[in-house]
Design an enzyme around this catalytic site. Sequence first.
Site, mmCIF file in Angstrom:
data_model
loop_
_atom_site.group_PDB
_atom_site.id
_atom_site.type_symbol
_atom_site.label_atom_id
_atom_site.label_comp_id
_atom_site.label_asym_id
_atom_site.label_seq_id
_atom_site.Cartn_x
_atom_site.Cartn_y
_atom_site.Cartn_z
ATOM 1 N N SER A 191 -0.223 15.630 15.249
ATOM 2 C CA SER A 191 -0.413 13.868 16.310
ATOM 3 C C SER A 191 0.053 13.158 16.119
ATOM 4 C CB SER A 191 -2.107 14.028 15.243
ATOM 5 O OG SER A 191 -2.575 12.490 15.728
ATOM 6 N N TYR A 240 -7.069 11.781 7.924
ATOM 7 C CA TYR A 240 -6.923 12.363 9.109
ATOM 8 C C TYR A 240 -5.160 11.943 9.308
ATOM 9 C CZ TYR A 240 -5.676 13.821 14.263
ATOM 10 O OH TYR A 240 -5.705 14.323 15.006
#
Length: 255
Positions: free
Chosen positions: A146, A159
């Site tokens: 990401s 995350y």
Amino acid sequence: MTTLPTLPFTGRSILVTGASSGLGAACVRRFAAGGGSVYAASRDQERLAEVAASCADLPGTVRYGVLDVGDASSCRAAVADAVAAFGRLDVLVNNAGRHDFRITTEVTDEQWHHDLAVNLSGAFFTSQAAIPHLLEAAGNIVNVSSVAGIHGEAYSAAYTAAKHGLVGLTKALAVEYLTTPLRVNCVCPGGMDTPQVHNIDIPEGADWELIMRISAKRGFMTADSVAAVVCFLASDDAAAVHGSIQLVDHGHLAG
């Protein structure tokens, strides 16, 4: 004169994790459109059946099975199932993951360990099981990290840490297997228009602008536009690409 293959994944077996929706489902469809034999893995068998049905008219083959990416034994079983289904494994796409927004001081021990398991450890255990088969096939791994693997994101400590770890895992494997035919690359997408985006649970007191700044200029990307990059990296067209970290983010981190 050399002619380019019209079906670049004919004769190739591909395992896609997190394949029941969003980017994973888009990857399954693209690989099947390229003639690949795709093993789609996820916890949601009903949605996987829908993804497989949507590929019925494509030249490739899609089979599917259960995967709990947070469980190491399930990761190993998914690899074994993919090899059993098609007799080989040429490509592993570590796509499974989940982004939950949480205020750091309120993150529980269980949430921290869960986020790391789903977004990092699962990719490690799946890769570990797949590598012997991929070496035999001169195949490759595409990890889906990401933009949070490149920079920090608010309310996303676990995350972001996990996605940075996935970038590091990609680089470590690329160096370890530098003298082998195995290729390992990573895609770092920005905001995509997927079901997860439409079901964001924002913690009370969070700053919405900090969360949404990722799509401030060009909006969300389609999952298919990111899947195209994943499939490129998995293809022979990317034969010289190894250890790369590919940003696919509408230029969000360009400035």
